[in-house]
Design a protein around this motif. Structure first.
Motif, PDB file in Angstrom:
ATOM      1  N   GLY A   1       0.816  -1.051   0.598  1.00  0.00           N
ATOM      2  CA  GLY A   1       0.179   0.069   0.287  1.00  0.00           C
ATOM      3  C   GLY A   1       0.685   1.111  -0.021  1.00  0.00           C
ATOM      4  N   PHE A   2       2.239   1.330   0.736  1.00  0.00           N
ATOM      5  CA  PHE A   2       2.700   2.224   0.500  1.00  0.00           C
ATOM      6  C   PHE A   2       3.427   2.656  -0.865  1.00  0.00           C
ATOM      7  N   MET A   3       3.582   1.574  -1.811  1.00  0.00           N
ATOM      8  CA  MET A   3       4.563   1.258  -2.269  1.00  0.00           C
ATOM      9  C   MET A   3       3.488   2.248  -3.561  1.00  0.00           C
ATOM     10  N   GLY A   4       1.944   1.122  -3.259  1.00  0.00           N
ATOM     11  CA  GLY A   4       1.624   2.194  -4.333  1.00  0.00           C
ATOM     12  C   GLY A   4       1.284   4.080  -4.160  1.00  0.00           C
ATOM     13  N   TRP A   5       1.071   4.521  -3.021  1.00  0.00           N
ATOM     14  CA  TRP A   5       0.807   5.847  -2.370  1.00  0.00           C
ATOM     15  C   TRP A   5       1.900   6.583  -3.195  1.00  0.00           C
ATOM     16  N   ALA A   6       2.808   5.797  -2.958  1.00  0.00           N
ATOM     17  CA  ALA A   6       4.501   6.442  -3.198  1.00  0.00           C
ATOM     18  C   ALA A   6       4.869   6.069  -4.243  1.00  0.00           C
ATOM     19  N   GLY A   7       3.654   6.463  -5.203  1.00  0.00           N
ATOM     20  CA  GLY A   7       4.122   5.650  -6.763  1.00  0.00           C
ATOM     21  C   GLY A   7       5.452   4.848  -6.813  1.00  0.00           C
TER      22      GLY A   7
ATOM     23  N   PHE B   1       5.865  -1.657  -9.119  1.00  0.00           N
ATOM     24  CA  PHE B   1       6.654  -3.476  -8.432  1.00  0.00           C
ATOM     25  C   PHE B   1       7.136  -3.874  -9.504  1.00  0.00           C
ATOM     26  N   GLY B   2       8.954  -3.912  -9.614  1.00  0.00           N
ATOM     27  CA  GLY B   2       9.669  -4.414 -10.586  1.00  0.00           C
ATOM     28  C   GLY B   2       9.974  -5.771  -9.593  1.00  0.00           C
TER      29      GLY B   2
END
Length: 816
Positions: free
Chosen positions: A281-287, A290-291
């Motif tokens: 979720g943090f990755m999504g909000w931070a843009g 996912f590599g």
């Protein structure tokens, strides 16, 4: 020494005093982070690694500037690979041209150009045949003899032979394979990378071209970045479809053993799921996309989360089995484990965060996301799980619900307990001799590990040509799709001198009108390095000089212009170069010329053929040496050069991250043990098993022939992060027991039996779960799974075997 009791009391007031408030707050936060999951984008392939180096920037300029003109939009290409008994026969020439024509008439395929050996032969038959329709007519009306003669004339044209397989025989006018190219107009930014991405607007286009080729009959394979991208995306999904169920089953089985209670098991799994949701979720909000390298993050979070969960429950049970109440047991547990978890979290964040110093963006993303994820793991397992466990046990007591398997792992008298005490036995008898053996072994392993290879190639991310045997027995839902890219790449490498990696480019950006420009380009091929294909002390090179000479050979008027401006009679113009260029672009060779010079005469490229047995390092060194001696200024580029630069960067990143992680971890441990225990030297004790783990891991990777690649390049700093997890628990628990008044070996014995048991459960769960990645279709994932499992095992082994002897020597030194 700082008194942390006030801080622990405030934490206890929240965790033990208000568990329902903690549980509610964490579930609200989980919902907030879950909202970011929809924003998580994916990124696969090699193009995520190629940004930022000089060779890649030159590669982008070449793709932007050459091939016709500087387009407002970008272009992408589809390759047609044709095989037959003779692809230069009349029916096969027509087949290639008809496939290209059928693609060109489709508006949705946005074809802006085509090239092929068939087209060159057709223009030898009819020089005015500039369209595919005219070229088809020229071949249809030609006799076999005329076609053979046309092939002979075409063989003298620069670049014609490179479109044909190595068995091309110009005398017999025959070859077993050929390649043709269809160029499409696509959104900007697609074709400017030496790497290949996990998504591509060319995927649908190339799938349509494949359908056209299939209906045309014959043996024609459609290939390109879109096809590769589709397989890159598919192979990740197929790998996860195999790995996730197997890993989940193994992890679940070990967690059942570790917890041995359905409520505790449910709480542990809930905490793990929350950790993953928070991080992604943090990755999504931070843009942050996912590599493939970020596939390691959930693995690492599960490793640390499983360890924290088992430790929390196991330590709590140690108190409960002594007859203490629920709240009292949890208070003692949190007082000890919050400090231990803080030490582990701090050092693990430093270990993973050391990857932020990398020059490669995906590895920096990995460092950031994994460090943030570990902080989330600390909060969830250090605060939420104890509160949830306390509340669940209070409900059990209130409603008389049964409990199961409350005996801690490694309890006194068990077989496991006796096995874990082996390190203590060694520490009692010969700690110095044992540590000397470990030192010699570690130095030897580290020395051997310095020969560890580095690898970065497209093939690392693609499935093997032949899938492993276990794939054949998988049920329908888990069986992977059919993969052809690796087979196609191998075919190109085996049959074409111009296959990927067999040529390099020197890119030159400079005013090309000055009188000595073409002489400098011509001189660049003189006295070539051994890695370049050469004849008569000149490298085999395709350049604007070659286009000029070929046009002069077939055009008397243009030849006269060249001769008037050739001062030393070597066939290379020296004066009035702009006039020569202008005249060249008005001839039928215009398209070929624009492959090597831009219309504003400010950029050019030299394409050198390289020896088939030359290594990437030799090719890169050769290209750079030629580029350096061009006074106009040249940059070596091409996929081989770009990937070699990334390979070197991977090694540099691994070493720099390792040193940064070791230095930061050492400083942190010395400081934290000085603050918490008043014994800064315990930080060095904590570090000894980690250094041994890293040395043994590097040596093991070389012995197992596992290189440092896009994923495993992070493993050395990861080994520090994970290794600290194990040794920190041992050292901190020892310090607590020793401070409580126990004798040295009594404190060590209690530590390894109690904490060592939890570590054993964590190691088995994590190593078995990560080792399952070896079943992944993608080779790079399989290698990463193996080294993670190996790292976890070595971290556990060194923690329980080396730490007791290190503590024994530490005690002797500090008490002297």
């Amino acid at each position: 020494m700082v008194d942390v009791e006030p801080l622990l009391e405030r934490a206890d007031a929240l965790i033990v005093g208000r568990p329902k408030v903690v549980i509610l707050a964490f579930f609200v936060l989980t919902l907030a982070f879950a909202g970011g999951l929809a924003n998580t984008a994916t990124e696969a392939g090699t193009d995520q690694f190629v940004e930022g180096n000089e060779a890649q920037e030159a590669f982008e300029d070449i793709n932007e500037n050459f091939g016709g003109s500087t387009f407002a939009t970008d272009t992408g290409t589809t390759q047609l690979i044709q095989s037959s008994e003779n692809v230069l026969s009349k029916p096969e020439l027509l087949r290639m041209l008809e496939i290209q024509r059928d693609a060109q008439v489709r508006e949705d395929l946005r074809v802006v150009g085509t090239t092929s050996a068939a087209g060159i032969v057709a223009q030898q038959l009819d020089p005015s045949a500039t369209t595919l329709k005219a070229q088809i007519q020229a071949v249809e009306t030609a006799s076999p003899t005329q076609i053979d003669n046309a092939v002979g004339r075409a063989a003298e044209i620069q670049g014609f032979s490179s479109t044909l397989s190595d068995d091309f025989n110009p005398t017999a006018a025959s070859a077993s394979a050929t390649t043709g190219v269809i160029t499409h107009e696509v959104p900007a930014g697609v074709s400017g990378s030496a790497g290949t991405g996990g998504t591509s607007p060319l995927t649908a286009v190339q799938q349509e071209v494949a359908h056209i080729a299939e209906t045309a009959g014959g043996d024609v394979t459609v290939f390109g970045s879109g096809i590769i991208s589709a397989e890159l995306s598919g192979v990740v999904g197929d790998s996860l479809a195999i790995v996730v169920p197997a890993a989940s089953l193994l992890i679940f089985a070990f967690l059942v053993y570790a917890y041995r209670d359905p409520i505790d098991l449910l709480l542990g799994i809930t905490a793990l799921v929350m950790t993953i949701i928070w991080t992604f979720g943090f990755m999504g909000w931070a843009g942050i996309p996912f590599g493939q390298i970020l596939i390691a993050v959930p693995v690492l979070l599960l490793a640390v989360g499983i360890d924290f969960g088992i430790h929390a429950v196991n330590r709590y049970r140690e108190e409960r089995i002594e007859g203490r109440g629920v709240s009292e047991s949890m208070k003692t547990t949190t007082d000890q484990l919050l400090v231990a978890f803080f030490i582990v979290t701090g050092t693990t964040v430093l270990g993973f965060g050391a990857n932020l110093v990398s020059d490669l963006p995906p590895i920096r993303d990995f460092g950031l996301v994994s460090a943030i994820g570990i902080v989330f793991t600390f909060l969830i397992f250090g605060v939420f799980l104890p509160s949830a466990k306390l509340w669940a046990d209070q409900l059990r007591e209130r409603y008389g619900l049964p409990t199961f398997g409350q005996r801690p792992i490694g309890a006194e008298g068990s077989v496991l307990s006796r096995a874990l005490a082996g390190g203590v036995t060694i520490a009692k008898r010969a700690p110095k001799a044992f540590l000397l053996i470990i030192l010699v072994t570690s130095v030897a392993a580290a020395g051997y590990g310095t020969g560890l290879d580095t690898s970065f190639s497209q093939e690392d991310f693609l499935p093997p040509e032949e899938q492993p045997a276990y794939v054949e027995v998988l049920p329908e839902g888990l069986a992977p799709g059919e993969y052809t890219v690796t087979q196609t790449l191998n075919f190109l490498e085996d049959n074409f001198e111009s296959a990927q990696g067999s040529s390099v480019t020197v890119y030159i950006e400079a005013p090309l009108r000055q009188d000595n420009t073409l002489e400098q380009l011509h001189d660049a091929s003189a006295d070539p390095p051994d890695a370049f294909v050469s004849e008569g002390r000149r490298a085999e090179v395709n350049s604007i000089v070659g286009v000029i000479q070929q046009q002069a050979a077939r055009d008397p008027e243009f030849a006269a212009l060249v001769e008037r401006n050739d001062l030393n009679d070597n066939g290379v113009p020296d004066n009035n170069l702009e006039q020569v260029y202008d005249a060249l672009l008005e001839t039928p060779a215009r398209g070929q010329a624009l492959n090597f010079i831009t219309e504003d005469y400010t950029s050019t490229q030299l394409r050198f053929s390289v020896e088939a047995d030359a290594t990437d390092a030799e090719i890169t060194t050769a290209a750079q040496s030629v580029a350096d001696r061009i006074r106009l200024g040249g940059v070596a580029t091409g996929q081989t050069v770009v990937f070699k630069a990334i390979s070197d960067t991977l090694l540099n990143s691994a070493l720099v991250s390792l040193l940064a992680a070791l230095a930061a971890t050492a400083v942190f441990l010395v400081f934290i043990y000085w603050v918490l225990e008043g014994r800064p030297s315990l930080g060095i004790v904590n570090l000894v098993p980690i250094v041994a783990t890293v040395a043994l891991l590097a040596g093991s990777m070389r012995a197992l022939d596992i290189p440092l690649n896009a994923l495993t390049a992070t493993i050395l700093s990861i080994a520090i992060g994970l290794g600290i997890d194990y040794s920190a628990h041992i050292v901190h628990r020892f310090a607590e027991e020793y401070e409580a008044g126990g004798d040295l070996f009594g404190a060590l014995d209690k530590t390894v039996r109690g904490t060592g048991g939890a570590l054993m459960g964590s190691m088995l769960t994590t190593s078995s779960g990560t080792a399952v990645l070896a079943l992944a279709i993608t080779p790079v994932l399989g290698q990463f799974g193996l080294v993670i499992a190996l790292s976890v095992f070595l971290s556990f082994a060194t923690a329980v075997l080396i730490t007791p002897s290190t503590v024994a020597v530490w005690s002797e030194v500090t008490s002297a």
